[in-house]
Write an enzyme that holds these catalytic residues in place. Structure first.
Site, PDB file in Angstrom:
ATOM      1  CE1 TYR A   1      -3.773   2.431   0.602  1.00 47.50           C
ATOM      2  CE2 TYR A   1      -2.307   3.384   2.256  1.00 47.50           C
ATOM      3  CZ  TYR A   1      -3.439   3.467   1.468  1.00 47.50           C
ATOM      4  OH  TYR A   1      -4.235   4.581   1.537  1.00 47.50           O
TER       5      TYR A   1
ATOM      6  CB  THR B   1      40.608 -13.268 -30.980  1.00 50.40           C
ATOM      7  OG1 THR B   1      41.283 -14.478 -30.653  1.00 50.40           O
ATOM      8  CG2 THR B   1      39.553 -12.993 -29.917  1.00 50.40           C
TER       9      THR B   1
END
Length: 358
Positions: free
Chosen positions: A103, A229
């Site tokens: 709430y 890579t």
């Protein structure tokens, strides 16, 4: 006349509402922290809310280490630091901390201190049901937020089924990897061998829907610092696997285009998932070091990068007599390429990138 009923609240969790309170959340928090109580404060959450009439209200959840008995109705009064004004709250015991916290959270303008304490009433849910809690968890914006919701609203499940909850939440909230930013544009690689370029064009040069099923992988062998890579990682969204195989949700993603396997010992890969990875197989299972086995979506090819030498070369590894059957299978499911030199022009790279190396 009947005697006036004395104010008395005995509670461990307290819900305060300050109507028409002009204090900021921070001012209220500082004053509430300074209130002397017979039990230590564990958690405070304050929300500021504007009602329809434009008046600001403050809602407060206060959690204590143990129960306290409150008989002073003015105990939680707050004072304006700038004018002669007192703010008196409505004081209630909070039966379900989770309901009150939800709430208080509803408008989002909140501040908190301490750590929220799970209580037994939260397990029974108050107004919460298991479906409500899990629906809220599914609508959370992160794994951490989803697990916190279940911890607060379904503590029994959280305690007894934590492993399953965590595993499921990791799958549900798995996010795509951050795109890897190449250090050099793909156009820098001007010396790519023809068989490597043809392999890349046939896969990345067509729409994903038009790609062949279980496209062959490619095994590239070359010396260190030849750019293999960087080239492999510049082609698209990928998993980067180096050293050892880790298929945890933190490091391996299903929604990528290919895998880059860099400097993984061929003997190690043979013991693990050689055919699954090189063969671009779909829907295969792997055991994780921590957690339950995981089903890998698969169906994507690999670029395997290795250096020359008896311990690292995949070609030399497959020439061993005990690997004859594996060699035959690998030749049907991959392309081999042995580099004769760098994939880039040394002079062009040096002039455009200074001392950087590919």
């Amino acid at each position: 006349m009947p005697p006036t009923k004395r104010f008395r609240i005995q509670a461990k969790n307290i819900f305060l509402t300050y109507p028409q309170c002009s204090l900021s959340k921070e001012e209220a928090l500082e004053q509430i922290q300074g209130i002397q109580l017979s039990s230590n404060k564990k958690y405070i959450k304050i929300a500021r809310e504007l009602h329809e009439d434009g008046q600001p209200h403050l809602h407060v959840l206060l959690q204590l280490e143990g129960k306290v008995q409150i008989t002073n109705i003015r105990l939680f009064d707050l004072v304006s630091p700038t004018r002669s004004a007192h703010f008196h709250p409505n004081i209630q015991g909070a039966k379900s901390s989770s309901d009150v916290k939800s709430y208080v959270d509803k408008d989002g303008d909140t501040i908190e201190w301490g750590e929220f304490q799970i209580d037994g009433r939260s397990a029974r849910g108050g107004q919460q049901t298991a479906n409500d809690s899990y629906a809220k968890a599914l609508n959370a914006t992160s794994l951490e937020q989803a697990l916190q919701i279940l911890k607060e609203e379904q503590p029994k499940d959280y305690f007894l089924q934590h492993h399953n909850l965590l595993n499921n939440a990791q799958k549900i909230f798995q996010r795509a990897p951050d795109p890897w930013t190449p250090l050099f544009p793909l156009s820098s690689f001007t010396n790519v061998p023809e068989e490597m370029q043809e392999w890349a064009d046939a896969y990345f040069g067509v729409d994903a829907a038009a790609r062949p099923l279980r496209y062959n992988s490619i095994i590239v062998e070359g010396d260190s610092r030849t750019g293999k890579t960087m080239w492999a990682r510049s082609l698209g969204a990928h998993n980067y696997i180096t050293g050892h195989l880790d298929f945890s949700l933190r490091t391996y993603y299903d929604e990528v285009e290919y895998n880059v396997i860099d400097d993984v010992d061929p003997t190690y890969l043979k013991m693990k998932h050689w055919k699954h990875l090189i063969g671009a197989q779909k829907e295969w299972q792997t055991n994780l070091k921590y957690g339950k086995p995981r089903v890998i979506k698969g169906g994507i090819p690999c670029i395997i990068l290795c250096n020359p030498g008896p311990e690292s070369s995949y070609q030399q590894f497959l020439e061993k007599p005990e690997n004859e059957a594996l060699k035959s299978w690998t030749l049907h499911n991959s392309t081999f390429c042995k580099l004769q030199g760098p994939l880039f022009n040394n002079q062009a790279a040096a002039s455009s990138q200074g001392d950087s190396t590919l």
